[in-house]
Scaffold this motif. Structure first.
Motif, short mmCIF file in Angstrom:
data_model
loop_
_atom_site.label_atom_id
_atom_site.label_comp_id
_atom_site.label_asym_id
_atom_site.label_seq_id
_atom_site.Cartn_x
_atom_site.Cartn_y
_atom_site.Cartn_z
N MET A 196 0.84 -1.20 0.00
CA MET A 196 0.00 0.00 0.00
C MET A 196 0.87 1.24 0.00
O MET A 196 1.99 1.23 0.49
N HIS A 197 0.32 2.31 -0.55
CA HIS A 197 1.04 3.59 -0.49
C HIS A 197 0.49 4.51 0.59
O HIS A 197 1.18 5.41 1.05
N ASP A 198 -0.79 4.30 0.98
CA ASP A 198 -1.38 5.18 1.97
C ASP A 198 -0.96 4.73 3.37
O ASP A 198 -1.44 3.72 3.89
N LEU A 199 -0.03 5.48 3.98
CA LEU A 199 0.53 5.04 5.26
C LEU A 199 -0.52 5.06 6.36
O LEU A 199 -0.53 4.20 7.24
N ALA A 200 -1.46 6.02 6.29
CA ALA A 200 -2.47 6.11 7.34
C ALA A 200 -3.39 4.90 7.30
O ALA A 200 -3.66 4.28 8.33
N LEU A 201 -3.84 4.53 6.10
CA LEU A 201 -4.71 3.35 5.99
C LEU A 201 -3.94 2.08 6.36
O LEU A 201 -4.46 1.19 7.02
N VAL A 235 6.68 12.52 8.60
CA VAL A 235 5.33 12.01 8.78
C VAL A 235 4.92 12.27 10.23
O VAL A 235 5.65 11.93 11.16
N GLU A 236 3.79 12.92 10.35
CA GLU A 236 3.27 13.16 11.70
C GLU A 236 1.98 12.38 11.82
O GLU A 236 1.10 12.50 10.97
N LEU A 237 1.89 11.56 12.81
CA LEU A 237 0.74 10.67 12.89
C LEU A 237 -0.11 10.94 14.12
O LEU A 237 0.42 11.17 15.20
N ALA A 281 -4.36 9.09 11.35
CA ALA A 281 -4.37 10.17 10.37
C ALA A 281 -2.92 10.61 10.18
O ALA A 281 -2.16 10.66 11.15
N ALA A 282 -2.55 10.88 8.94
CA ALA A 282 -1.15 11.22 8.68
C ALA A 282 -1.04 12.60 8.06
O ALA A 282 -1.88 12.98 7.25
N HIS A 283 -0.04 13.33 8.48
CA HIS A 283 0.27 14.62 7.87
C HIS A 283 1.69 14.53 7.36
O HIS A 283 2.57 14.06 8.07
N TYR A 284 1.88 14.96 6.11
CA TYR A 284 3.19 14.80 5.50
C TYR A 284 3.82 16.16 5.21
O TYR A 284 3.14 17.11 4.90
N ARG A 285 5.12 16.21 5.31
CA ARG A 285 5.87 17.40 4.91
C ARG A 285 7.19 16.94 4.29
O ARG A 285 7.85 16.05 4.81
#
Lengths: 362, 255
Positions: free
Chosen positions: B192-197, B236-238, B247-251
């Motif tokens: 998978m590419h979606d780290l949050a899922l 990655v901020e989780l 939920a993931a926030h990326y920068r």
């Protein structure tokens, strides 16, 4: 079972499931299509047998000859007329039907293996390879032996199919690749055929060249019928046992393999058996193009690509198509005869272009 | 079904793609493979599925070497869904899904009532009920993906190997699929590419980079690992809520 979803659980038992089968609308359509196809084939056999270049040999004479030979109490026709119908026209018509069926199922199988609706024994140069093999055998002096010609054609067909597959490698599903490869392989073997015939240098070579390169049913006799029938029966049985694999190939080798298909072995079996079938056809009647291309394509558009339907239906439609192509070939310019390959090409090329166009170029 | 890969290496001529990968998956475990494009996730799945013969190492299913199994036996133990299907065939959805029953049928036989029931349930389960008679070539990308997933479920295998199965799926079908994977008794390996899922639905994550396993462990452990930042080149901020949803926030990391 309470929760229907549990059917998807590998641990759930399936043995107790006994539900009425789902809607079988599709099966009815396919059954009707096949039955009517067989009826059309039967009618075509009778009608095309009665069509011929020789005026005055219509259905009454054909009926009498057939009646006499199956032992009915009818008065025999003069020996020459009898021979013309019983030893020439009837085997010719039967050979045409069998060759049409053979080329159509070969095309269907090759299209499944390559995942390319443009694949067929002619486009891929298999027919050309077979004719080279057959001609080589004849020129080397094994003429007159049916087994020799057919064997030579088989070796030639195998060589060309192996060459095509090597040149194509993993890109068989790309339309342009398969056409270009087929052109190259086909040209190579056609050139070899011409070379062998010219080198042999006898008076008959020009006529033989036409026969091998354009195809003609004119030389078909009862032995052709027997050989074609045996080859078709055996190869069709092999193809029929590979029906699940032919369906699974649609999604590529990895997915087919993951669904339980032994891809390499099945592909080898299919390539060898379609080469054999093409070789037998070519050894009997020369190279006839486009049947293996347009017949499966048409059937697929109408009835879908499930091979348990496609294979028998392609055989029937291929037989009908070839019967009428051959009838045209001998009637239109009577008493001159057009090579049947010319007729199938004239009918096939427009559809080939349509398929090419509908695929788009990728 | 327990899956073990030991010392797995594989490559194409001139390029090594997998290097000495070890992976042990317990019966019923849901493992997510994460990693950048070209990291070797697909190759790893193919080797584990027995579709590529590794240049060294081996893959065992409950102790049985997969390379010694016939294709048919393999297909009764694991189902595999590829990432893309570039094909234009005239098969219908129902026909494609019933191909999943191939390995369970005798060579000459058609499907029986049980086969048909399984196929129908699989079609319903993936939300394809009204489309059973639609032809494959007329389907959208997401519908094709769901058809292949239904086919894999119809195989009823103890192990499922899925290569980016959430590609092309709208969010609803994506969550439906992941819910199914989380609830099933099957052993699941999914890239998978979606780290949050991935973090929400997988028991365990495996971070793959340059053909090696970089981190392997519980989801929160892997997602909070510094090496994630190095591999992807992003911060990655989780946030994980009480229900375990991530939920993931990326920068982007400035280079």
């Amino acid at each position: 079972m309470d929760d229907p979803k549990s059917l998807l659980d590998p641990n759930a038992r399936l043995a107790d499931v006994d539900r009425p089968p789902a809607g079988r609308r599709g099966r009815l359509l396919e059954f009707t299509a096949l039955t009517s196809g067989i009826c059309v084939l039967a009618i075509s056999l009778v009608v095309t047998t009665c069509l011929g270049a020789h005026a005055g040999l219509g259905w009454p004479e054909v009926g009498r000859v057939v009646g006499f030979h199956v032992g009915l109490a009818v008065e025999p026709l003069p020996p020459l007329v009898d021979a013309l119908i019983w030893d020439v026209r009837i085997p010719r018509v039967l050979t045409a039907a069998l060759v049409g069926a053979a080329l159509a199922v070969s095309g269907a199988a090759l299209q499944a293996i390559t995942r390319n609706s443009l694949a067929d024994p002619y486009i891929m140069g298999v027919s050309a390879g077979a004719s080279t093999g057959a001609v080589a055998v004849v020129v080397l002096g094994f003429a007159g032996s049916q087994l020799g010609t057919t064997g030579g054609a088989f070796v030639g067909a195998l060589m060309s199919v192996v060459l095509s597959m090597l040149l194509l490698r993993r890109s068989t599903h790309k339309a342009m690749r398969i056409i270009l490869t087929g052109v190259v392989v086909g040209q190579l073997f056609s050139a070899l055929t011409s070379l062998i015939l010219m080198a042999s240098g006898d008076a008959d070579s020009t006529r033989a060249l036409t026969h091998w390169l354009l195809g003609s049913m004119a030389s078909a006799r009862w032995h052709s019928v027997v050989i074609c029938l045996i080859a078709f029966g055996v190869v069709f049985a092999v193809l029929w046992s590979c029906v699940p694999a032919l369906d699974c190939f649609a999604f590529g080798t990895d997915t087919a393999s993951s669904m339980g298909i032994n891809v390499a072995a099945t592909r080898a079996v299919l390539l060898i058996s379609t080469s054999l079938l093409t070789a037998v056809s070519v050894a009997q009647v020369g190279v006839i193009g486009f049947v293996g291309l347009i017949v499966p394509h048409t059937v697929r558009l109408l009835l879908g690509s499930l091979h348990q339907v496609l294979l028998p239906m392609a055989a029937v439609v291929g037989a009908v198509f070839m019967l009428w192509s051959d009838a045209l070939a001998r009637v239109v310019f009577a008493p001159l005869e057009v090579p049947v390959g010319v007729v199938t090409a004239l009918l096939g090329v427009p559809q080939f272009l349509l398929i090419l166009r509908s695929r788009g170029e990728r | 079904m327990k899956v073990e890969a030991r010392g797995l290496s594989w490559g194409v001529p001139g390029r090594t793609i997998l290097r000495d990968v070890d992976l042990t998956i317990a019966d019923g475990e849901k493992v997510g493979l994460i990693g950048p494009n070209g990291s070797g996730k697909s190759s790893l799945l193919r080797c584990v599925a027995g579709l590529r013969a590794p240049t060294s190492g081996e893959v065992r299913y409950d102790g049985v070497d997969i390379s010694r199994c016939s294709a048919r036996t393999r297909a009764r133990h694991l189902a595999f869904v590829e990432q893309t299907f570039e094909t234009e065939c005239e098969l219908t959805v129902a026909e494609v899904v019933s191909l999943g029953r191939t390995a369970h049928r005798m060579r000459w036989s058609q499907g029986d009532a049980a086969d048909e029931a399984v196929v129908r349930v699989a079609i319903d389960h993936l939300g394809l009920t009204g489309m059973a008679d639609k032809r494959w070539k007329s389907l959208s990308g997401g519908e094709r993906q769901r058809t292949q997933l239904a086919r894999a479920l119809a195989q009823r295998t103890p192990c499922l190997l899925l290569d980016e199965p959430t590609n092309h799926l709208d969010i609803r079908h994506c969550l439906d699929l992941l819910d199914h994977l989380a609830a099933t008794s099957q052993t699941v390996v999914v890239s998978m590419h979606d780290l949050a899922l991935a973090g929400t639905y997988c028991d365990r994550l495996v971070l793959v980079h340059n053909g090696r396993v970089v981190v392997d462990g519980a989801a929160e452990h892997v997602l909070s690992d510094d090496r994630l930042r190095e591999v992807f080149g992003v911060e990655v901020e989780l946030d994980r809520d009480s229900a375990g949803r991530v939920a993931a926030h990326y920068r982007k990391v400035r280079s």
